[in-house]
Motif scaffolding. Structure first.
Motif, PDB file in Angstrom:
ATOM      1  N   LYS A  39       0.818  -1.176  -0.133  1.00 25.50           N
ATOM      2  CA  LYS A  39       0.019   0.103  -0.038  1.00 25.50           C
ATOM      3  C   LYS A  39       0.822   1.443  -0.030  1.00 25.50           C
ATOM      4  CE  LYS A  39      -3.956  -2.170   2.197  1.00 25.50           C
ATOM      5  NZ  LYS A  39      -4.779  -1.908   3.566  1.00 25.50           N
ATOM      6  N   VAL A  40       2.034   1.117   0.818  1.00 20.22           N
ATOM      7  CA  VAL A  40       3.037   2.614   0.517  1.00 20.22           C
ATOM      8  C   VAL A  40       3.484   2.633  -0.742  1.00 20.22           C
ATOM      9  CG1 VAL A  40       5.000   3.249   1.665  1.00 20.22           C
ATOM     10  CG2 VAL A  40       3.280   2.057   3.271  1.00 20.22           C
ATOM     11  N   VAL A  41       3.770   1.502  -1.340  1.00 19.42           N
ATOM     12  CA  VAL A  41       4.326   1.476  -2.816  1.00 19.42           C
ATOM     13  C   VAL A  41       3.459   1.881  -3.793  1.00 19.42           C
ATOM     14  CG1 VAL A  41       5.471   0.245  -4.629  1.00 19.42           C
ATOM     15  CG2 VAL A  41       6.035  -0.152  -2.073  1.00 19.42           C
ATOM     16  N   GLN A  42       2.210   1.388  -3.540  1.00 23.08           N
ATOM     17  CA  GLN A  42       1.278   1.740  -4.461  1.00 23.08           C
ATOM     18  C   GLN A  42       0.832   3.369  -4.233  1.00 23.08           C
ATOM     19  OE1 GLN A  42      -2.676  -0.230  -3.970  1.00 23.08           O
ATOM     20  NE2 GLN A  42      -3.484   0.774  -5.573  1.00 23.08           N
ATOM     21  N   TYR A  43       0.900   3.892  -3.013  1.00 21.82           N
ATOM     22  CA  TYR A  43       0.471   5.274  -3.011  1.00 21.82           C
ATOM     23  C   TYR A  43       1.780   6.184  -3.440  1.00 21.82           C
ATOM     24  CZ  TYR A  43       0.556   9.671  -0.279  1.00 21.82           C
ATOM     25  OH  TYR A  43       0.947  11.095   0.370  1.00 21.82           O
ATOM     26  N   LEU A  44       2.948   5.866  -3.279  1.00 19.33           N
ATOM     27  CA  LEU A  44       4.059   6.411  -3.780  1.00 19.33           C
ATOM     28  C   LEU A  44       4.151   6.604  -5.206  1.00 19.33           C
ATOM     29  CD1 LEU A  44       6.716   5.584  -0.986  1.00 19.33           C
ATOM     30  CD2 LEU A  44       5.338   8.129  -1.102  1.00 19.33           C
ATOM     31  N   ALA A  45       4.019   5.235  -5.717  1.00 21.24           N
ATOM     32  CA  ALA A  45       4.049   5.171  -7.367  1.00 21.24           C
ATOM     33  C   ALA A  45       2.933   6.023  -7.921  1.00 21.24           C
ATOM     34  CB  ALA A  45       4.143   3.675  -7.601  1.00 21.24           C
ATOM     35  N   SER A  46       1.996   6.526  -7.385  1.00 21.74           N
ATOM     36  CA  SER A  46       0.794   7.228  -8.112  1.00 21.74           C
ATOM     37  C   SER A  46       0.893   8.909  -7.674  1.00 21.74           C
ATOM     38  CB  SER A  46      -0.494   6.632  -7.615  1.00 21.74           C
ATOM     39  OG  SER A  46      -1.449   7.360  -8.260  1.00 21.74           O
ATOM     40  N   ASN A  47       0.257   9.777  -8.315  1.00 24.72           N
ATOM     41  CA  ASN A  47       0.071  11.074  -8.257  1.00 24.72           C
ATOM     42  C   ASN A  47      -1.219  11.317  -8.002  1.00 24.72           C
ATOM     43  OD1 ASN A  47       2.974  11.810  -7.795  1.00 24.72           O
ATOM     44  ND2 ASN A  47       3.155  11.692 -10.081  1.00 24.72           N
ATOM     45  N   LYS A  48      -2.206  10.375  -7.948  1.00 25.61           N
ATOM     46  CA  LYS A  48      -3.592  10.891  -7.704  1.00 25.61           C
ATOM     47  C   LYS A  48      -3.839  11.736  -6.414  1.00 25.61           C
ATOM     48  CE  LYS A  48      -5.458   6.431  -9.860  1.00 25.61           C
ATOM     49  NZ  LYS A  48      -6.181   5.226  -9.868  1.00 25.61           N
ATOM     50  N   GLN A  49      -4.952  12.232  -6.703  1.00 27.57           N
ATOM     51  CA  GLN A  49      -5.063  13.318  -5.485  1.00 27.57           C
ATOM     52  C   GLN A  49      -6.010  12.453  -4.441  1.00 27.57           C
ATOM     53  OE1 GLN A  49      -7.788  16.343  -6.799  1.00 27.57           O
ATOM     54  NE2 GLN A  49      -7.916  17.343  -4.878  1.00 27.57           N
ATOM     55  N   ARG A  50      -5.597  12.662  -3.252  1.00 26.10           N
ATOM     56  CA  ARG A  50      -6.333  11.767  -2.177  1.00 26.10           C
ATOM     57  C   ARG A  50      -7.774  12.441  -1.911  1.00 26.10           C
ATOM     58  NH1 ARG A  50      -3.754  14.121   3.642  1.00 26.10           N
ATOM     59  NH2 ARG A  50      -4.155  16.276   3.343  1.00 26.10           N
ATOM     60  N   ASN A  51      -8.541  11.375  -1.673  1.00 25.73           N
ATOM     61  CA  ASN A  51      -9.890  11.594  -1.246  1.00 25.73           C
ATOM     62  C   ASN A  51     -10.214  11.317  -0.011  1.00 25.73           C
ATOM     63  OD1 ASN A  51     -10.887  11.353  -4.353  1.00 25.73           O
ATOM     64  ND2 ASN A  51     -10.167   9.325  -4.099  1.00 25.73           N
ATOM     65  N   ARG A  52     -11.336  12.098   0.330  1.00 24.14           N
ATOM     66  CA  ARG A  52     -11.823  11.854   1.890  1.00 24.14           C
ATOM     67  C   ARG A  52     -12.589  10.619   2.149  1.00 24.14           C
ATOM     68  NH1 ARG A  52     -15.464  16.631   2.873  1.00 24.14           N
ATOM     69  NH2 ARG A  52     -15.930  15.639   4.955  1.00 24.14           N
ATOM     70  N   LEU A  53     -12.966   9.900   1.246  1.00 20.92           N
ATOM     71  CA  LEU A  53     -13.655   8.445   1.217  1.00 20.92           C
ATOM     72  C   LEU A  53     -12.767   7.352   0.354  1.00 20.92           C
ATOM     73  CD1 LEU A  53     -15.761   6.679   2.259  1.00 20.92           C
ATOM     74  CD2 LEU A  53     -17.096   7.216   0.098  1.00 20.92           C
ATOM     75  N   ASN A  54     -12.109   6.479   1.089  1.00 16.14           N
ATOM     76  CA  ASN A  54     -11.393   5.807   0.206  1.00 16.14           C
ATOM     77  C   ASN A  54     -11.945   4.257   0.685  1.00 16.14           C
ATOM     78  OD1 ASN A  54      -9.235   7.573  -0.213  1.00 16.14           O
ATOM     79  ND2 ASN A  54      -8.434   7.421   1.942  1.00 16.14           N
ATOM     80  N   ILE A  55     -11.763   3.558  -0.671  1.00 19.59           N
ATOM     81  CA  ILE A  55     -12.365   2.363  -0.596  1.00 19.59           C
ATOM     82  C   ILE A  55     -11.335   1.155  -0.901  1.00 19.59           C
ATOM     83  CG2 ILE A  55     -14.378   0.840  -1.465  1.00 19.59           C
ATOM     84  CD1 ILE A  55     -15.309   3.369   0.004  1.00 19.59           C
ATOM     85  N   ASP A 104     -12.663  13.676   7.876  1.00 15.01           N
ATOM     86  CA  ASP A 104     -13.309  14.967   7.793  1.00 15.01           C
ATOM     87  C   ASP A 104     -12.639  16.066   6.879  1.00 15.01           C
ATOM     88  OD1 ASP A 104     -11.080  15.818   9.173  1.00 15.01           O
ATOM     89  OD2 ASP A 104     -12.069  15.460  11.034  1.00 15.01           O
ATOM     90  N   LYS A 105     -13.131  17.387   6.793  1.00 10.57           N
ATOM     91  CA  LYS A 105     -12.385  18.061   6.270  1.00 10.57           C
ATOM     92  C   LYS A 105     -10.959  18.652   6.515  1.00 10.57           C
ATOM     93  CE  LYS A 105     -16.537  20.292   4.888  1.00 10.57           C
ATOM     94  NZ  LYS A 105     -17.530  21.511   4.928  1.00 10.57           N
TER      95      LYS A 105
END
Length: 677
Positions: A488-504, A524-525
């Motif tokens: 999950k750490v690698v997947q997050y770092l290898a992508s530049n997608k904007q983070r969301n408040r709701l993650n599935i 939350d906000k």
């Protein structure tokens, strides 16, 4: 009671009588009935106080009869229904529990098992897996110090866990298997196993291995075929005989479209074959159009490098290459993520290229890291330089928001070795793991992530992460928890997608015999985890059109919903909040497969060996006539007489204190009433 204590009692009585007489006895004429009552009350008070000072101990011995336990462990899996044995099992269990002779001799306890083990006599036969080994291990913990013969009511077909025949040697109780099902050996063809990767890459060929098995004596012919939808993509004619009773077929299929592709493999049934369900098996593969390439750059060898490589490459969507700093400069465009392992001045040119290309990076700091150089080239943080080393354990930050993280018991992991000193960030950051020093939690980050200028960066302040992977295996018998976390750490770092408040978090396809859990995190906000929200999932069957709405429940640091009750099909879903217009959607597929329907008969041989090795006796479900007499007449199961000796000090006897209080109160009241006070 000891003679010495009796002597003290006599002396206490004499002393109490002497003191009371000294206070009230003057001459015979003065000893009226009232004075004699006063003398008695005073004697009683003083004698009681002296007894408390002596404080003798009284011993009480109680005799109890302890009956042995009779354990009934019932297979609650779906195979019992398929073998049409459920009513026989219910009747047998009820007869045993209603038997007055057995109840007089044994304490009867009933358990059920499938994939899970539970203390209940409710039989549903709905479990999708059978773990006999797990049930025996649980019973061995519960009845370690007792005499507990065990009735194991099962067909002996295990689909999950270690082999129960060998692990049962640790169970020190006699086992009486009650064998369920048909013991006749039928002629049968089946697809024993499919070996196929979960992922394939677009326009490539992916390998498939099928293991086919024949049980019979005649020579037979069959056809093995694989279809994608209505199109046959592979077929082969197969011959079996008594001696040639298995076949392994290896072939490749094309990965032509992106997404989940499902296939149906069929082995044509022979004439009069009883079980045709195990002639068909579904499998699926997810086709992706690119592979994430990761590079680890290090100037020296360390066990962490091997652990990182194995952990990252467990996911077939990722490949990892070990490079030195000079090699990395020439290949930097080939990778989506660069892991900088303990950088020093040799990394200077590489840092310039990384900054120029705005590459995502993962920095691991350890005892050989040149902190002066790191502070010089880093624009986002500065690490204090103390010249001292420290061991840091980890604690999960439940409010970490960029992606969903499970707590894999980080507190139990060995400490990481690194430099002592605080790290100061000059940009916003998120702490994933905090430092714990000698058991004392801190707010200092051990693993943190940064998002700035369309670039993602992580920094881990410790080496020897290979020990974490080893500890994960020791604790769970699997590397998967740690590998999933690092993935999950690698997947997050290898992508530049904007983070969301709701993650599935979910899989694109599931086998029909696995638990289907969808996880969600809502922030939350301020991107703090919010456990107060009400989340629902709307699941639509894309084939039938049926729709279900189910609520999420809070578990650990995320929301979860169990969709294991869904039947095999293709589904689309939407996760939404009850009071905010935030939602996430996705799709998944459940493949049809019930491992409990793959068996024709009971595993008689293994259950009989289990009985022999444990000094028990095996019975067939229709032949349990001798079961009662064997249990009742076995000399190993005699009740045990136990004596319990309790030692009670007199000072703990509350009634003596009550006597002292009553005698003093009565004396005062009578003296007051008669005007003597």
């Amino acid at each position: 009671m000891q003679t010495e204590t009796v002597l003290y009692f006599i002396l206490a009585g004499i002393a109490a009588l002497f003191i009371a007489g000294f206070q009230y006895y003057k001459n015979e004429k003065s000893m009226s009935k009232l004075n004699m009552l006063f003398l008695f009350l005073r004697f009683l008070t003083i004698f009681s106080i002296l007894l408390l000072l002596i404080n003798p101990k009284f011993h009480q011995e109680t005799i109890s009869i302890e009956k042995p336990n009779l354990i009934i462990a019932v297979d609650n899996s779906n195979s019992i229904v398929y073998l049409k044995q459920e009513e026989k099992v219910r009747e047998l269990v009820q007869r045993i529990m209603d038997s007055e002779a057995l109840k007089n001799k044994f304490n009867i306890d009933v358990y059920t098992f499938g994939k899970d083990f539970s203390a209940t006599d409710t039989l549903t036969f709905s479990e999708k897996q059978t773990d006999i080994n797990g049930a025996i291990n649980q019973l061995s913990q519960l009845y370690k110090q007792t005499t507990s013969p065990t009735l194991l009511i099962t067909d002996g077909n295990q689909t999950y866990g270690n082999d129960y025949e060998f692990s049962s040697s640790k169970y020190k109780q006699p086992i009486y298997p009650i064998i369920l099902g048909d013991t006749t050996a039928y002629t049968d063809l089946k697809i024993q196993q499919f070996n196929v990767n979960r992922y394939a890459f677009l326009k490539n060929q992916f390998p498939v291995e099928a293991v086919l098995v024949y049980n019979g004596y005649d020579n037979v012919q069959s056809k093995f075929a694989v279809k994608k939808g209505d199109v046959e993509v592979y077929s082969k004619n197969i011959s079996f005989s008594k001696d040639n009773n298995s076949s392994i077929i290896n072939f490749t299929l094309p990965a032509s479209t992106v997404g989940v592709s499902s296939y149906r493999a069929t082995l044509t049934p022979i004439e009069n074959e009883k079980n045709k369900i195990n002639n068909t098996k579904l499998f699926a593969i997810e086709v992706i159009d690119q592979k994430t390439k990761v590079a680890i750059v290090s100037a020296f060898l360390h066990p962490d490098l091997g652990a990182l490589k194995k952990s990252i490459e467990r996911n077939e969507q990722r490949s990892l290459t070990l490079l030195n700093p000079d090699e990395a400069i020439n290949q930097i465009d080939d990778f989506q993520l660069i892991i900088l392992y303990q950088p020093n001045h040799i990394f200077r040119d590489l840092y310039k290229f990384l900054d120029k290309t705005n590459k995502n990076r993962f920095i691991i700091v350890g005892t050989k890291t040149n902190l002066t150089f790191l502070n010089e080239v880093s624009k986002n943080f500065q690490h204090e330089i103390s010249g001292q080393l420290e061991d840091y354990q980890a604690q999960l930050n439940l409010n970490y928001s960029p992606f969903l993280v499970d707590d894999i018991n980080f507190e139990s992991f060995p400490p990481l070795r690194s430099n002592f000193g605080a790290i100061n960030f000059s940009v916003p950051f998120q702490t994933l793991l905090t430092k714990t020093i000698n058991g004392n939690p801190t707010i200092d980050p051990l693993l943190a992530t940064i998002e700035t200028n369309d670039k993602r960066e992580a920094i881990l302040l410790g080496e020897n992460i290979w020990q974490w992977r080893a500890q994960s295996f020791i604790s769970t018998k699997s590397f998967n928890p740690f590998d999933d976390f690092l993935g999950k750490v690698v997947q997050y770092l290898a992508s530049n997608k904007q983070r969301n408040r709701l993650n599935i978090e979910y899989e694109t396809f599931y086998n029909g015999n696995t638990n289907i859990i969808v996880k969600a995190q809502y922030f939350d906000k301020n991107y703090q985890f919010d456990a107060r929200q009400s989340l629902n999932i709307t699941v639509k069957d894309d084939i039938s059109g049926d729709t279900k709405i189910l609520p999420f429940v809070i578990k650990n640091n995320n929301y979860q919903v169990d969709l294991s009750s869904l039947s095999p099909s293709k589904y689309s879903f939407t996760v939404s909040l009850s009071d905010e217009s935030i939602s996430q959607s996705g799709n998944f597929q459940i493949l049809e497969y019930n491992v409990e329907q793959q068996f024709l008969s009971a595993n008689v041989t293994k259950l009989q060996r289990l009985a022999t090795n444990s000094n028990g006796i095996s019975y067939f479900i229709d032949e349990t006539t001798n079961l009662y007499s064997d249990l009742l007449n076995d000399s190993r199961y005699l009740p045990v007489q136990k004596s319990h000796k309790n030692s009670l000090p007199l000072i703990d006897w509350k009634y003596l204190l009550l006597i002292i209080a009553l005698s003093l109160s009565a004396e005062w009241f009578l003296r007051k009433y008669n005007g003597l006070i």
